[in-house]
Scaffold this active site. Structure first.
Site, PDB file in Angstrom:
ATOM      1  N   ASN A 209       0.855  -1.197   0.000  1.00 56.72           N
ATOM      2  CA  ASN A 209       0.000   0.000   0.000  1.00 56.72           C
ATOM      3  C   ASN A 209       0.883   1.236   0.000  1.00 56.72           C
ATOM      4  OD1 ASN A 209       0.534   0.898   2.838  1.00 56.72           O
ATOM      5  ND2 ASN A 209      -0.266  -1.146   3.255  1.00 56.72           N
ATOM      6  N   ASP A 277      -4.226  -5.870   5.090  1.00 58.97           N
ATOM      7  CA  ASP A 277      -5.269  -6.683   5.715  1.00 58.97           C
ATOM      8  C   ASP A 277      -5.198  -8.136   5.258  1.00 58.97           C
ATOM      9  OD1 ASP A 277      -6.536  -4.715   7.303  1.00 58.97           O
ATOM     10  OD2 ASP A 277      -7.307  -3.800   5.465  1.00 58.97           O
ATOM     11  N   LYS A 287       8.868 -18.055  -9.131  1.00 53.49           N
ATOM     12  CA  LYS A 287       8.216 -16.978  -9.866  1.00 53.49           C
ATOM     13  C   LYS A 287       7.097 -17.556 -10.752  1.00 53.49           C
ATOM     14  CE  LYS A 287       9.035 -13.320 -13.132  1.00 53.49           C
ATOM     15  NZ  LYS A 287       9.931 -12.765 -14.141  1.00 53.49           N
ATOM     16  N   PRO A 304      -3.017 -11.386  10.512  1.00 51.06           N
ATOM     17  CA  PRO A 304      -3.297 -11.154  11.925  1.00 51.06           C
ATOM     18  C   PRO A 304      -3.421  -9.650  12.162  1.00 51.06           C
ATOM     19  CG  PRO A 304      -0.983 -11.701  11.589  1.00 51.06           C
ATOM     20  CD  PRO A 304      -1.675 -11.915  10.279  1.00 51.06           C
ATOM     21  N   ASP A 305      -4.314  -9.259  13.055  1.00 52.37           N
ATOM     22  CA  ASP A 305      -4.398  -7.848  13.431  1.00 52.37           C
ATOM     23  C   ASP A 305      -3.416  -7.631  14.588  1.00 52.37           C
ATOM     24  OD1 ASP A 305      -5.098  -5.359  14.635  1.00 52.37           O
ATOM     25  OD2 ASP A 305      -6.950  -5.419  13.451  1.00 52.37           O
ATOM     26  N   PHE A 324      -3.909   3.652  14.979  1.00 51.72           N
ATOM     27  CA  PHE A 324      -4.206   4.685  13.987  1.00 51.72           C
ATOM     28  C   PHE A 324      -5.410   4.235  13.179  1.00 51.72           C
ATOM     29  CE2 PHE A 324      -1.165   8.201  13.405  1.00 51.72           C
ATOM     30  CZ  PHE A 324      -0.426   7.985  14.558  1.00 51.72           C
ATOM     31  N   LYS A 338     -13.552   1.459  16.025  1.00 45.57           N
ATOM     32  CA  LYS A 338     -12.271   0.730  16.010  1.00 45.57           C
ATOM     33  C   LYS A 338     -11.658   0.666  17.408  1.00 45.57           C
ATOM     34  CE  LYS A 338     -10.503   1.106  12.050  1.00 45.57           C
ATOM     35  NZ  LYS A 338      -9.880   1.673  10.853  1.00 45.57           N
TER      36      LYS A 338
HETATM   37  O1  C5P Z   1      -8.649  -1.841  10.976  1.00 48.26           O
HETATM   38  P1  C5P Z   1      -7.632  -0.884  10.449  1.00 48.26           P
HETATM   39  O2  C5P Z   1      -6.608  -1.540   9.580  1.00 48.26           O
HETATM   40  O3  C5P Z   1      -8.172   0.359   9.862  1.00 48.26           O
HETATM   41  O4  C5P Z   1      -6.872  -0.424  11.771  1.00 48.26           O
HETATM   42  C1  C5P Z   1      -5.784   0.441  11.746  1.00 48.26           C
HETATM   43  C2  C5P Z   1      -4.959   0.263  12.975  1.00 48.26           C
HETATM   44  O5  C5P Z   1      -4.737  -1.101  13.257  1.00 48.26           O
HETATM   45  C3  C5P Z   1      -3.586   0.882  12.820  1.00 48.26           C
HETATM   46  O6  C5P Z   1      -3.148   1.279  14.092  1.00 48.26           O
HETATM   47  C4  C5P Z   1      -2.784  -0.311  12.287  1.00 48.26           C
HETATM   48  O7  C5P Z   1      -1.409  -0.153  12.563  1.00 48.26           O
HETATM   49  C5  C5P Z   1      -3.386  -1.454  13.059  1.00 48.26           C
HETATM   50  N1  C5P Z   1      -3.373  -2.719  12.335  1.00 48.26           N
HETATM   51  C6  C5P Z   1      -2.559  -3.742  12.772  1.00 48.26           C
HETATM   52  N2  C5P Z   1      -2.577  -4.952  12.126  1.00 48.26           N
HETATM   53  C7  C5P Z   1      -3.399  -5.165  11.088  1.00 48.26           C
HETATM   54  C8  C5P Z   1      -4.236  -4.130  10.643  1.00 48.26           C
HETATM   55  C9  C5P Z   1      -4.192  -2.927  11.280  1.00 48.26           C
HETATM   56  O8  C5P Z   1      -1.792  -3.544  13.701  1.00 48.26           O
HETATM   57  N3  C5P Z   1      -3.390  -6.338  10.485  1.00 48.26           N
END
Ligand code: C5P
Length: 401
Positions: A209, A277, A287, A304-305, A324, A338
């Protein structure tokens, strides 16, 4: 340790002035900016040229120099410093300081300043022991002037006793401990994520991104300047490593999560990275060839978040977890949702719709969303956002201590 600190070094006339040359080097090695004022007496022992060469800055000597006054001004000279260091400090300059005299640039800067002053006295043992010097010292110390030394030893004049200027590294230690004591985040550990992640498709391609890492890097730099032991886990960016920060470079979200876990425990964690995401569900080991018929279908799996993982209750949860939210619509509402969903303490929400130029730009307009409400910050540079956020972090950690 001294990154970003500005020291105004006043060199007065004593044989110990030669040590000030090394002092400049040692302070600069630690990241401090050093600007020098040389008294007429000091100029008998060291030259303006050597001070200028070592400080890589103009050396100021003359109160009535038209150039100095037009370019700088003696008031600004002391105001622009975080700390004034007088080394060596002779009996004469201490007497002038105690009595508020201002008959040259050094003493004028010392009288005009509202900044802290550290003195490193250097003089003959009898001058040091003289009731006048001791009375002047008491006066200066009662006004909060800080002191390092003098130490006992052989003197250039052949006598022995207290009066020798402290060794350079002791003066450096005094400067460091001055800044450490005043650092709002001294002794705290901070973790910051920054930049995009790259999710490999095959060994040569990836999805990514537009995040530049500017905001996250600025936050890590500001945390380090405020005295926190800071680890920055960053995806690929063009940003230089912030001074005084431990930088861990990763590419994918999975690597970012592992690096963040390894950096714990932390008192505060700021998740400024734009983590992808999704990742490619099955990364190709080789390749992918174009001529294999139809274009490949990329199947995605959720990443993973990292923020939600580390904000979940547990022993290693940082005391203050800040996320953020880059949004293109309903910025505050989405951020509030969030905050709850990810169980973090604060969300810094910013509008990244293309018209704002936030992505990759130097400015940011943010809203600080906390459990207590929403603060709309005016548009400002990403560096200023970082500075303001760090101020708030310092206050919050003090409250939660
Ligand atoms: O849900 P969203 O991606 O908008 O959330 C943004 C926040 O979550 C930011 O602080 C980003 O660094 C964190 N984030 C994360 N891991 C992910 C997605 C987002 O730490 N996989």
């Amino acid at each position: 340790m001294l990154h970003g600190k500005r020291v105004l070094l006043i060199v007065s006339g004593g044989i110990a002035a030669y040590k000030s040359l090394d002092l400049i080097r040692r302070l600069r090695e630690r990241g401090a900016g050093v600007r020098c004022v040389l008294t007429a007496g000091g100029a008998h022992f060291v030259t303006p040229l050597s001070l200028a060469a070592l400080s890589e800055d103009t050396v100021f000597t003359d109160l009535f120099s038209l150039t100095t006054e037009s370019e700088m001004g003696h008031i600004r000279l002391s105001r622009e410093a975080d700390l004034l260091v007088v080394a060596p400090a002779t009996a004469d300059i201490l007497a002038k300081m105690a009595h508020g005299r201002a008959d040259d640039l050094a003493t004028t800067a010392l009288l005009a300043t509202d900044k802290p002053v550290l003195i490193a006295p250097a003089m003959n043992v009898r001058m040091w022991n003289h009731a006048a010097t001791q009375a002047n010292l008491r006066t200066l110390e009662s006004r909060g002037v800080l002191r390092v030394g003098p130490v006992e030893g052989d003197m250039a004049c052949g006598e022995y006793g207290p009066g020798r200027m402290s060794e350079v590294m002791e003066i450096v230690a005094a400067v460091e401990s001055f800044f450490a004591d005043r650092s709002p985040l001294a002794g705290k550990r901070a973790l910051v994520t920054s930049g995009p992640t790259h999710e490999p498709i095959d060994p040569v391609r990836y999805i990514a991104n537009r995040a530049s890492g500017k905001q996250g890097h600025a936050i890590a730099a500001a945390l380090a300047r405020a005295g926190a032991a800071t680890t920055l886990v960053t995806g690929p960016t063009h940003e230089p490593d912030p001074a005084g920060v431990t930088v861990v470079r990763i590419e994918s979200a999975a690597e970012m999560l592992a690096a963040c876990k390894a950096a714990l425990p932390a008192d505060v964690a700021v998740f400024a990275a734009a983590v992808s995401d999704w990742r490619i569900a099955a990364q190709a080991g080789q390749k992918i060839k174009k001529n294999a018929g139809a274009p490949p279908q990329l199947s995605l799996a959720e990443n993973p978040d990292i923020l939600a993982t580390l904000a979940a209750p547990g022993n290693l949860r940082p005391r203050l977890v800040i996320g953020f939210a880059a949004e293109t619509e309903k910025v505050v509402e989405n951020a509030q949702a969030k905050l709850k969903r990810k169980r973090c303490d604060w969300i810094v929400a910013n509008d990244v719709s293309p018209a704002t130029g936030t992505f990759g730009g130097s400015d940011n307009t943010v809203h600080l969303v906390t459990g207590k409400g929403v603060e709309d910050w005016p548009p400002m540079s990403k560096t200023d956002v970082a500075a303001r956020l760090i101020e708030r972090i310092g206050m919050a950690l003090a409250e939660r201590a």
